[in-house]
Scaffold this motif. Structure first.
Motif, short mmCIF file in Angstrom:
data_model
loop_
_atom_site.label_atom_id
_atom_site.label_comp_id
_atom_site.label_asym_id
_atom_site.label_seq_id
_atom_site.Cartn_x
_atom_site.Cartn_y
_atom_site.Cartn_z
N ASN A 1 74.85 18.98 23.39
CA ASN A 1 74.79 17.52 23.22
C ASN A 1 73.36 17.05 23.50
OD1 ASN A 1 77.53 17.78 23.00
ND2 ASN A 1 78.02 16.60 24.83
N LEU A 2 72.94 16.01 22.78
CA LEU A 2 71.64 15.39 23.03
C LEU A 2 71.84 13.88 23.16
CD1 LEU A 2 68.53 15.60 23.23
CD2 LEU A 2 68.46 15.26 20.74
N ASP A 3 71.43 13.31 24.30
CA ASP A 3 71.51 11.87 24.54
C ASP A 3 70.10 11.31 24.68
OD1 ASP A 3 74.25 12.10 24.57
OD2 ASP A 3 74.42 12.12 26.75
N LEU A 4 69.82 10.21 23.94
CA LEU A 4 68.47 9.62 23.92
C LEU A 4 68.55 8.14 24.27
CD1 LEU A 4 67.28 11.18 20.54
CD2 LEU A 4 66.76 12.02 22.85
N THR A 5 67.59 7.66 25.06
CA THR A 5 67.55 6.27 25.50
C THR A 5 66.12 5.74 25.44
OG1 THR A 5 69.41 6.59 27.03
CG2 THR A 5 67.99 4.69 27.44
N ALA A 6 65.98 4.50 24.96
CA ALA A 6 64.68 3.79 25.02
C ALA A 6 64.99 2.32 25.24
CB ALA A 6 63.88 3.99 23.75
N THR A 7 65.02 1.89 26.52
CA THR A 7 65.35 0.50 26.86
C THR A 7 64.25 -0.10 27.73
OG1 THR A 7 66.59 1.09 28.86
CG2 THR A 7 67.82 1.01 26.78
N LYS A 8 64.24 -1.44 27.81
CA LYS A 8 63.24 -2.18 28.60
C LYS A 8 63.95 -3.28 29.37
CE LYS A 8 58.78 -3.40 29.35
NZ LYS A 8 58.93 -4.43 30.39
N LYS A 9 63.57 -3.45 30.64
CA LYS A 9 64.13 -4.52 31.46
C LYS A 9 63.23 -5.74 31.42
CE LYS A 9 66.76 -4.02 34.85
NZ LYS A 9 67.34 -3.90 36.21
N PHE A 10 63.86 -6.91 31.28
CA PHE A 10 63.18 -8.20 31.33
C PHE A 10 63.86 -9.01 32.43
CE2 PHE A 10 62.94 -6.56 27.03
CZ PHE A 10 61.59 -6.68 26.73
N GLY A 11 63.30 -8.94 33.62
CA GLY A 11 63.97 -9.54 34.77
C GLY A 11 65.24 -8.77 35.07
N LYS A 12 66.38 -9.46 35.08
CA LYS A 12 67.65 -8.80 35.35
C LYS A 12 68.31 -8.25 34.08
CE LYS A 12 68.78 -11.44 39.52
NZ LYS A 12 68.77 -10.26 40.42
N PHE A 13 67.78 -8.60 32.92
CA PHE A 13 68.35 -8.14 31.66
C PHE A 13 67.70 -6.84 31.19
CE2 PHE A 13 69.50 -12.61 31.60
CZ PHE A 13 70.78 -12.59 31.09
N GLU A 14 68.46 -6.09 30.43
CA GLU A 14 67.97 -4.84 29.83
C GLU A 14 68.43 -4.81 28.38
OE1 GLU A 14 68.45 0.02 30.43
OE2 GLU A 14 69.92 -1.39 31.26
N ILE A 15 67.58 -4.30 27.50
CA ILE A 15 67.94 -4.20 26.09
C ILE A 15 67.19 -3.02 25.49
CG2 ILE A 15 66.13 -5.76 25.29
CD1 ILE A 15 68.17 -6.78 23.19
N GLY A 16 67.80 -2.37 24.51
CA GLY A 16 67.11 -1.26 23.88
C GLY A 16 67.99 -0.49 22.91
N ALA A 17 67.47 0.64 22.46
CA ALA A 17 68.15 1.47 21.47
C ALA A 17 68.59 2.78 22.11
CB ALA A 17 67.21 1.76 20.30
N ILE A 18 69.70 3.32 21.59
CA ILE A 18 70.23 4.60 22.08
C ILE A 18 70.66 5.44 20.88
CG2 ILE A 18 70.91 3.79 24.36
CD1 ILE A 18 73.58 4.25 21.71
N GLY A 19 70.73 6.74 21.10
CA GLY A 19 71.23 7.66 20.09
C GLY A 19 71.80 8.88 20.77
N TYR A 20 72.79 9.51 20.16
CA TYR A 20 73.38 10.70 20.76
C TYR A 20 74.12 11.50 19.71
CZ TYR A 20 77.45 7.54 20.94
OH TYR A 20 78.45 6.65 20.63
#
Length: 335
Positions: free
Chosen positions: A207-226
């Protein structure tokens, strides 16, 4: 909590189990580690993590089954270090649920063998961390015999290798998971599924899990793939084997080579005492095929799936960081 609740991904470590062949031949659920800085060491303490996923494959209602997995995890990030790596002990008892779409189909739940393992996580500096996981899903009470799932009739051994960057609110993580099994998994007799008798030979899986997210204060948003893929089968039913096709004598086998890959987006929020994440992903490539309602056999049409995920991370106890030493007052001389 900053990057530390993200580092709790070193605890989750994909402790779920696949419910159907459409997950490919993997015990660790593809995608369970996305959104977590698996490579970063956790601060000393005890952490609770719960990850839930619901999966809905394309296909006719008469032959398609929705599945869900819930994975409660308890992690103890110990004060001990081995070769500079923090040691983290992990335990988790995953549960699988199935929901048949056909009229009269029964919903089921299976308590999967408990996962026990350990993580060695190194802080390399400059906000980069790497980790190595070794553990096993225990075949408790022969839990898979009644379910007819060869995976659950074996102990599953798991290794994981991860690297994470957590600087400036980012979480950029890649995590590779390898599953291999006790073979053969043995069934003492009929278990409710025709043809599943005697020895079973599950394929190993990556299995391969990938994450690229960014936090803006208390919020987090980004892209994932697996994604996941089966490896060549190590059992005696490989093509050309004397046992090939002889299920009565040699058991059955799940062929290697199957797999799938999904892409999606993630959002999260840090409430202070606990954090939550949610994400949705859709297959962009798959070798899984839809099943014909008329014949019960796979067709040439791909069975893409959509998955929704939800996670809660709660530090139960953490050790306060040592205070910074006081800055000595400058020595002033009077002349």
């Amino acid at each position: 909590m900053g990057k530390y609740w993200l580092a709790a991904g070193a605890a989750a470590l994909s402790l779920g189990v696949s419910a159907t062949a459409s997950y490919a031949q993997t015990t660790t659920v593809p995608g369970e580690q996305v959104g977590l800085a698996v490579g970063a060491p956790l601060p000393e303490g005890i952490y609770a993590i719960d990850t839930f996923t619901f999966r809905s494959p394309d296909g006719p209602n008469a032959t398609s089954t929705d599945t869900a997995v819930n994975v409660p995890v308890l992690v103890w990030s110990t004060p001990w270090k081995v070769l500079g790596a923090r040691f983290e002990a992990v335990v988790a008892p995953p549960t699988i649920f199935t929901f048949g779409r056909a009229a009269g189909a029964r919903d089921t739940s299976i308590n999967v063998g408990t996962f026990v393992g350990g993580i060695f996580a190194w802080d390399l500096g400059n906000n980069v961390g790497v980790s190595y996981l070794a553990g096993v899903y225990l075949n408790e009470l022969n839990g898979g015999r009644g379910a007819g799932i060869p995976l659950l009739a074996s102990n599953t051994y798991r290794q994981g290798f991860a690297i994470s960057y957590t600087g400036d609110g980012w979480n950029v993580t890649a995590n590779l998971t390898y599953n291999f099994y006790d073979v053969p998994a043995r069934f003492g007799g009929p278990n409710g599924i025709p043809g599943f008798y005697g020895s079973q030979y599950p394929t190993d899986a990556l299995n391969l899990d990938l994450t690229a997210t960014k936090k803006f204060g208390k919020f987090e948003i980004g892209a994932i793939g697996y994604g996941t893929t089966n490896l060549p089968n190590r059992g005696p039913l490989a093509f050309g084997s004397p046992c090939a096709g002889n299920f009565a004598t040699c058991g059955s086998v799940v062929p290697g080579g199957g797999g799938r890959f999904a892409l999606g987006g993630l959002v999260g929020y840090d409430f202070g005492k606990f954090s939550v994440q949610a994400w949705v992903a859709r297959d962009v490539a798959t070798s899984v095929r839809q099943v014909s309602p008329a014949t019960g056999l796979p067709t040439n049409r791909e069975a893409y799936s959509t998955e929704g995920w939800f996670r809660v991370i709660a530090p139960l106890y953490t050790v306060a960081a040592a205070p910074e030493p006081p800055i000595p007052a400058p020595l002033v001389r009077k002349y």
